[in-house]
Design an enzyme around this catalytic site. Structure first.
Site, PDB file in Angstrom:
ATOM      1  CG  HIS A  65      -1.802   1.093   1.434  1.00  0.00           C
ATOM      2  ND1 HIS A  65      -2.491   1.326   2.611  1.00  0.00           N
ATOM      3  CD2 HIS A  65      -2.159   2.106   0.594  1.00  0.00           C
ATOM      4  CE1 HIS A  65      -3.229   2.408   2.489  1.00  0.00           C
ATOM      5  NE2 HIS A  65      -3.037   2.911   1.283  1.00  0.00           N
ATOM      6  CG  MET A  67      -0.699   5.336   2.293  1.00  0.00           C
ATOM      7  SD  MET A  67      -0.933   4.755   3.989  1.00  0.00           S
ATOM      8  CE  MET A  67       0.035   3.251   3.921  1.00  0.00           C
ATOM      9  N   GLY A 141      -1.884   7.066   7.602  1.00  0.00           N
ATOM     10  CA  GLY A 141      -0.707   7.603   8.284  1.00  0.00           C
ATOM     11  C   GLY A 141      -0.360   6.863   9.564  1.00  0.00           C
ATOM     12  CG  PHE A 142      -0.568   7.983  12.468  1.00  0.00           C
ATOM     13  CD1 PHE A 142       0.756   8.056  12.909  1.00  0.00           C
ATOM     14  CD2 PHE A 142      -1.116   9.082  11.814  1.00  0.00           C
ATOM     15  CE1 PHE A 142       1.501   9.204  12.695  1.00  0.00           C
ATOM     16  CE2 PHE A 142      -0.376  10.242  11.609  1.00  0.00           C
ATOM     17  CZ  PHE A 142       0.947  10.303  12.061  1.00  0.00           C
ATOM     18  N   GLY A 143      -1.543   3.570  12.545  1.00  0.00           N
ATOM     19  CA  GLY A 143      -2.381   2.448  12.963  1.00  0.00           C
ATOM     20  C   GLY A 143      -3.204   2.846  14.180  1.00  0.00           C
ATOM     21  N   GLY A 144      -4.146   2.008  14.530  1.00  0.00           N
ATOM     22  CA  GLY A 144      -4.880   2.188  15.784  1.00  0.00           C
ATOM     23  C   GLY A 144      -5.880   3.329  15.825  1.00  0.00           C
ATOM     24  N   GLY A 175      -8.300   0.204   7.981  1.00  0.00           N
ATOM     25  CA  GLY A 175      -8.298   1.199   9.049  1.00  0.00           C
ATOM     26  C   GLY A 175      -9.402   0.963  10.054  1.00  0.00           C
ATOM     27  N   GLY A 176      -9.012   0.710  11.296  1.00  0.00           N
ATOM     28  CA  GLY A 176      -9.993   0.534  12.362  1.00  0.00           C
ATOM     29  C   GLY A 176     -10.788  -0.759  12.263  1.00  0.00           C
ATOM     30  CB  SER A 197      -4.016  -1.937  16.369  1.00  0.00           C
ATOM     31  OG  SER A 197      -5.165  -1.437  15.735  1.00  0.00           O
TER      32      SER A 197
HETATM   33  C1  DX5 Z   1      -3.014   3.321   7.917  1.00  0.00           C
HETATM   34  C2  DX5 Z   1      -2.591   2.075   7.200  1.00  0.00           C
HETATM   35  C3  DX5 Z   1      -3.236   0.853   7.729  1.00  0.00           C
HETATM   36  C4  DX5 Z   1      -2.944   0.559   9.175  1.00  0.00           C
HETATM   37  C5  DX5 Z   1      -4.230   0.061   9.776  1.00  0.00           C
HETATM   38  O1  DX5 Z   1      -2.522   4.422   7.260  1.00  0.00           O
HETATM   39  O2  DX5 Z   1      -2.879   2.156   5.815  1.00  0.00           O
HETATM   40  O3  DX5 Z   1      -2.943  -0.285   6.913  1.00  0.00           O
HETATM   41  O4  DX5 Z   1      -1.944  -0.402   9.395  1.00  0.00           O
HETATM   42  O5  DX5 Z   1      -4.072  -0.053  11.139  1.00  0.00           O
HETATM   43  P1  DX5 Z   1      -5.287  -0.432  12.091  1.00  0.00           P
HETATM   44  O6  DX5 Z   1      -5.808  -1.761  11.620  1.00  0.00           O
HETATM   45  O7  DX5 Z   1      -4.653  -0.490  13.436  1.00  0.00           O
HETATM   46  O8  DX5 Z   1      -6.314   0.661  11.961  1.00  0.00           O
HETATM   47 ZN    ZN Z   2      -2.673   0.237   4.623  1.00  0.00          ZN
END
Ligand code: DX5
Ligand code: ZN
Length: 221
Positions: A65, A67, A141-144, A175-176, A197
């Site tokens: 992926h 970004m 940009g971020f997990g969780g 995401g989420g 996460s």
């Molecule tokens: C976010 C990433 C996601 C991320 C999802 O920018 O593209 O792939 O790892 O993380 P979770 O499942 O924790 O929302």
């Molecule tokens: Zn992703």
């Protein structure tokens, strides 16, 4: 429908990536690899050398992926490093159609991702050129982060169009995603589920996958 789980290594322990991948290898369908450049999104993660190193330790399907701004300049490097599918953001290029053709010429599967604020219409002109649409259900940009509910309507709309046109495009949501949000996105029509996460953030990633697969069995069609 054929459902797939794609654990995102963004939430894995980066000091032990091989070990982390081994924890999900037998149960995951794709390994989701989040590439961030600090420009398209406010975070920096993984580049081609890490993908290349991981390629040596697993045969899992690599769902990469991107970004990044200027994805045109990076697709060769990720293809060489061992990506199986390269997913680019529609918002990251002026020439999406051309970029899709370039990825295909590299012999890779192609995905197109949309941010939460982007309309599903953006992918309609190229829908029959691609293998997968990735709908972001958080701002990348971020997990969780917390699942953005308006994604449900976008999944429903795109699934209907894919069915109407008789296409085999996969519909991935990212995401989420976890046991709480999974039933809703299954019902809306997504068939590939990215989870960071909710898998690598758990004491046993393998058990977390099993739990999510049971939900898919129960809720899927
Ligand atoms: C976010 C990433 C996601 C991320 C999802 O920018 O593209 O792939 O790892 O993380 P979770 O499942 O924790 O929302
Ligand atoms: Zn992703």
């Amino acid at each position: 429908m054929l459902y797939k789980l794609a654990p995102s290594i963004l939430s894995a322990n980066f000091s032990r990536l091989e070990e982390e991948v081994k924890k999900v290898e037998r149960k995951a369908d794709y390994l989701h690899i989040d590439v961030m450049d600090g420009h398209f999104v406010p975070n920096l993660t993984i580049g081609p050398p890490v993908v290349k190193a991981l390629r040596k330790v697993t045969d899992l399907f690599f769902d990469v992926h991107l970004m990044v701004t200027n994805p045109e300049g990076l697709i060769n490097a990720f293809a060489d490093a061992g990506a199986d599918l390269i997913c680019v953001h529609a918002e990251s290029t002026f020439h999406l159609h051309r970029l899709i053709q370039s990825i295909k010429e590299l012999g890779k599967k192609v995905g197109v991702a949309l941010n939460p604020a982007s309309p599903p219409e953006l992918v309609l002109p190229i829908l029959d050129e691609i293998d997968l649409v990735l709908l972001m259900s958080v701002n990348p940009g971020f997990g969780g982060q917390k699942f953005i509910q308006s994604t449900i309507a976008k999944i429903t709309r795109l699934r209907a169009i894919i069915a109407e046109r008789g296409l085999e495009v996969e519909l991935e949501v990212d995401g989420g995603i976890g046991p709480q949000t999974l039933p809703g996105v299954i019902k809306a029509g997504a068939n590939v589920f990215v989870a960071g996460s909710a898998i690598f953030g758990q004491p046993s990633p393998g058990d977390a996958i099993t739990e999510m697969k049971n939900i898919i069995k129960r809720e899927g069609v």
